[in-house]
Write an enzyme that holds these catalytic residues in place. Structure first.
Site, PDB file in Angstrom:
ATOM      1  N   SER A   1      48.003  70.737  15.409  1.00 23.02           N
ATOM      2  CA  SER A   1      47.553  69.802  14.374  1.00 23.02           C
ATOM      3  C   SER A   1      48.570  68.694  14.198  1.00 23.02           C
ATOM      4  O   SER A   1      49.761  68.897  14.461  1.00 23.02           O
ATOM      5  CB  SER A   1      47.407  70.531  13.038  1.00 23.02           C
ATOM      6  OG  SER A   1      48.707  70.839  12.522  1.00 23.02           O
ATOM      7  N   ASP A   2      48.107  67.553  13.740  1.00 23.18           N
ATOM      8  CA  ASP A   2      49.093  66.598  13.278  1.00 23.18           C
ATOM      9  C   ASP A   2      49.688  67.203  12.007  1.00 23.18           C
ATOM     10  O   ASP A   2      49.088  68.085  11.389  1.00 23.18           O
ATOM     11  CB  ASP A   2      48.453  65.217  13.014  1.00 23.18           C
ATOM     12  CG  ASP A   2      49.514  64.126  12.969  1.00 23.18           C
ATOM     13  OD1 ASP A   2      49.169  62.944  13.152  1.00 23.18           O
ATOM     14  OD2 ASP A   2      50.700  64.473  12.777  1.00 23.18           O
ATOM     15  N   TRP A   3      50.828  66.736  11.646  1.00 24.65           N
ATOM     16  CA  TRP A   3      51.573  67.380  10.536  1.00 24.65           C
ATOM     17  C   TRP A   3      50.852  67.142   9.213  1.00 24.65           C
ATOM     18  O   TRP A   3      50.858  66.041   8.679  1.00 24.65           O
ATOM     19  CB  TRP A   3      53.008  66.858  10.520  1.00 24.65           C
ATOM     20  CG  TRP A   3      53.957  67.695  11.317  1.00 24.65           C
ATOM     21  CD1 TRP A   3      55.104  68.285  10.857  1.00 24.65           C
ATOM     22  CD2 TRP A   3      53.875  68.050  12.695  1.00 24.65           C
ATOM     23  NE1 TRP A   3      55.755  68.955  11.859  1.00 24.65           N
ATOM     24  CE2 TRP A   3      54.996  68.860  12.998  1.00 24.65           C
ATOM     25  CE3 TRP A   3      52.955  67.788  13.717  1.00 24.65           C
ATOM     26  CZ2 TRP A   3      55.233  69.393  14.277  1.00 24.65           C
ATOM     27  CZ3 TRP A   3      53.182  68.323  14.986  1.00 24.65           C
ATOM     28  CH2 TRP A   3      54.309  69.112  15.258  1.00 24.65           C
ATOM     29  N   GLY A   4      50.214  68.188   8.764  1.00 24.79           N
ATOM     30  CA  GLY A   4      49.449  68.062   7.529  1.00 24.79           C
ATOM     31  C   GLY A   4      47.998  67.722   7.779  1.00 24.79           C
ATOM     32  O   GLY A   4      47.260  67.364   6.871  1.00 24.79           O
ATOM     33  N   GLY A   5      47.551  67.917   9.016  1.00 26.71           N
ATOM     34  CA  GLY A   5      46.176  67.562   9.340  1.00 26.71           C
ATOM     35  C   GLY A   5      45.172  68.667   9.088  1.00 26.71           C
ATOM     36  O   GLY A   5      43.975  68.484   9.300  1.00 26.71           O
TER      37      GLY A   5
END
Ligand code: GLC
Length: 725
Positions: A252-256
């Protein structure tokens, strides 16, 4: 314990001396893991690492940014850097510069080099390259990407990926997909038709995973068709894992990630950066509260979920580990070594694009006595800032320093000329303050005064890594240069019509003064060797050979994005911004050639200090069955060594669907000495003439007549040829 772990691990790798296949090793390890261990390896345990399996001797997995160099270490659970003293890296040119080289070999050199730095720093996953298509000149992260054309981005990312991974370091191609702006990147929902999706926005990612073999890929923040990309089953399961048969890891993108169901069923494999649902948002160190941590474990224990998805995620993560953290043939890597600086300098010099050179003003004569260097970007650090690709560097040669290095016998005078962004830094490193106390008027007056008697006047301006410029998290809000640079350039040009303007940026900018200056250079964020790369071109040590990887329109309004719905989107009641890619496939030169609106400088354009003659193409056949080859003679008709990028475009003369005038389907860069003749060849296959046919949900190489356009730019076609399918 260690002995047992070693036994367990060795059992999975070699039996009776022969190497078990990767899959067999994965199965061995998986069969020994507990449920809790399986859950542990599919989500982060710190800001940039995820757990291994200590009991089995499997180390944790370390990721780190970024595409242009290895980010400094951060504290366990912080964004701020740890303040280490052993992580000042080599900053390589931004990837838009690499794209501008149009040179696949430099992609390899780049990937191997930055991969060595990651290996040396014991990073298993390098979070890059970024290959999102350049859809608007306002895009905040275009400097990290590879331009407006899917074929160029596809070709230029493959060798970078192979190069990085040759070190036993995984790439994580990003941001998959449709993350073409920074404005509201977490909440913009992109609506795009399938043909546009497959022809424009997927190809670079497909090439990255099916040809580059990227061992991981990063889900984007935004939504597509109403679902966040980190949970988007159509994109991650149907297209990536089924149509493209992907065996790697979706990170995931960070916080996605925003819910367990979506992550577990939607195709995500490894969750990073979640600022926890936590029940107490922002609780630090609460990695067990991640969506794919305890919440997932509890659903399995309660019987609500089976373990099929979990085992699939674990297989992928274990394979990633066997390819990286458990891979012991990757060598020790190298860090800030002369070879890396040489690579950065070469890639930078060969990506610089010469846009205008009135009367052969450049290169600067070796015996120049007085050179005046103007502008904030001649001294402003650019390796720091801009978001997650920011770097803590061992060195950064400024444009001013580079020019002084190249002309030791000249008097090189510097004047600020304008002041825009005087302070910078990122997290807790790289802070600088270049504040000049003088007023804007005085700065210009002093610059004008300095120009008197100068042999050359170089103005280094453009954008920078500040918010609302070339930076993650925001887009630009104005196509013009900031800080009143246009007025300063006009004032300088009024007294020096031979002014050399160097635009440092990762994006197109308005150039209303273009007809009133002597030379224009599109310079990029070139990293540690920035000043030397530019000076190599200004001095003629390196003949400019870069080509524009994106169009530079005269005005923003000339482009395809006409409505708020198209960009930046329109906010709905639910807080989601609805955005329509209604321009469809007409992105970049595809649009300008369709509408006939002439850009300031076209895709693929770039001048040289020499000249070339590109001859008539010879086709191996006039009929394309499976493949045909096109051979094109090239001659250096000038008096210095240089390189030409011969570009091959194809247009369908008659088609059942609306198609662009022509599309890039080949490019070859060739260095030639004065008078030297050579030839380049291209292979055309059925894919090269296909359009994505949504009727059959597949590529359609329709029968008909096609035209091959050969040239040195999309708007400088020197010859054509016809063939039929
Ligand atoms: C950032 C970026 C991504 C980066 C990640 C880790 O938000 O979108 O490119 O790799 O988070 O820093």
């Amino acid at each position: 314990m260690a002995a047992m772990a070693a036994v367990a691990l060795s059992a999975c790798c070699c039996v009776r001396g022969e190497k078990k296949s990767l899959d067999a090793q994965v199965e061995d390890i998986l069969s020994q893991m507990t449920l809790e261990e399986k859950i542990a390896i599919i989500h982060a345990q710190s800001k940039f690492s995820s757990a291994g399996v200590p009991r089995l001797g499997i180390p944790e997995l370390w990721t780190d940014d970024g595409p242009h160099g290895v980010r400094p270490d951060v504290l366990w659970d912080q964004w701020n850097s740890a303040g280490n003293t052993n992580d000042s890296c080599t900053a390589f040119p931004a990837l838009t510069c690499l794209a501008a080289t149009f040179d696949r070999e430099l992609s390899s050199l780049y990937g191997v080099s930055v991969g060595e730095e990651a290996r040396y720093r014991k990073k298993n996953v390098l979070l890059g390259p970024g290959v999102n298509i350049y859809r608007t000149p306002l895009g905040g992260r275009n400097f990290e990407y590879m331009g407006e054309d899917p074929y160029l981005a596809s070709r230029m990312c493959v060798n970078y990926i192979k190069g990085v991974q040759s070190n036993g370091v995984a790439t994580c191609v990003k941001h998959f997909c449709l993350n073409n702006q920074e404005f509201n990147r977490h909440t913009v929902n992109v609506k795009v038709d399938d043909r546009t999706l497959y022809e424009i926005y997927l190809p670079a990612f497909k090439a990255a995973v099916t040809e580059g073999g990227s061992w991981s890929i990063m889900g984007a923040y935004n939504l597509y068709d109403g679902t966040h990309l980190c949970h988007n089953s159509r994109i991650l399961n149907d297209i990536l894992k089924k149509e493209w048969n992907y065996d790697g890891v979706v990170i995931s993108d960070w916080g996605g990630v925003s819910d367990t169901e979506g992550a577990v069923k939607g195709g995500l494999d490894l969750e990073f950066g979640t600022w926890t649902d936590g029940l107490t948002m922002g609780a630090t160190n609460s990695y067990d509260r991640y969506w794919m941590a305890n919440p997932y474990l509890e659903k399995i224990r309660s019987g609500e979920y089976g373990t099929d998805e979990l085992d699939d995620k674990c297989r992928r993560v274990l394979k990633l580990m066997l390819r990286t953290s458990l891979y012991d043939n990757g060598g020790p890597g190298r860090f800030t070594c002369p070879e890396h600086y040489a690579a950065a300098r070469r890639i930078g010099a060969e990506g610089i694009v010469l846009l205008k050179n009135e009367g052969g003003l450049l290169p600067i004569a070796a015996d120049a006595a007085k050179i005046v260097v103007l502008g904030e970007n001649a001294i402003k650090p650019m390796t720091v800032g801009g978001g997650s690709s920011s770097l803590k560097v061992q060195k950064e040669v400024s444009i001013l320093e580079g020019i002084r290095n190249a002309f030791p016998n000249a008097e090189v005078i510097y004047e600020r000329a304008y002041q825009g962004s005087t302070k910078g830094g990122y997290d807790n490193y790289g802070a600088y303050d270049i504040t000049d106390e003088r007023s804007a008027e005085t700065l210009v007056a002093d610059a004008l005064k300095a120009c008197e008697g100068a042999d050359y006047v170089i103005f280094a301006g453009g954008l920078n890594k500040d918010w609302m410029q070339d930076a993650e998290g925001t887009d630009r809000v104005d196509y013009n240069l900031p800080y009143g640079q246009n007025e300063v350039i006009e004032a300088l040009a009024a007294v020096r019509s031979d002014l050399v303007v160097v635009n440092v940026s990762g994006n197109a900018v308005a150039m209303p003064w273009a007809d009133r200056v002597g030379a224009i250079i599109q310079d990029w964020y070139l990293g540690s060797e920035a000043g030397n790369s530019l000076a190599d071109v200004l001095s003629g040590a390196v003949c400019p050979s870069g080509k524009l990887p994106f169009t530079i329109p005269v005005a923003l309004e000339d482009g395809p994005l006409k409505t708020p719905e198209q960009y930046p989107g329109v906010k709905g009641e639910d807080g989601i911004w609805q955005e329509e890619y209604s321009e469809g496939i007409y992105v970049g030169y595809r649009w300008y050639e369709k509408t006939g609106v002439k850009p300031r400088f076209a895709f693929g354009y770039g001048l040289s200090y020499t000249s070339f003659a590109i001859g008539e193409p010879k086709l191996s056949s006039k009929v394309l069955r499976d493949k045909l080859t096109v051979t094109v003679p090239v001659e250096n008709t000038g008096d210095v060594r240089g390189a030409e990028v011969v570009q091959l475009y194809i247009g369908a003369d008659n088609s059942v669907v609306d198609r662009p005038v022509k599309e890039l389907k080949g490019f070859e860069k060739v260095w030639l000495n004065p008078g030297e003749k050579s030839s380049v060849s291209f292979t055309i296959d059925r894919q090269a003439v296909s359009f994505f046919d949504t009727e059959i949900h597949d590529w359609n190489a329709e029968a008909g007549d096609y035209t091959i356009y050969i040239g040195s730019s999309s708007d400088d076609i020197s010859s054509t040829a016809r063939f039929s399918l």
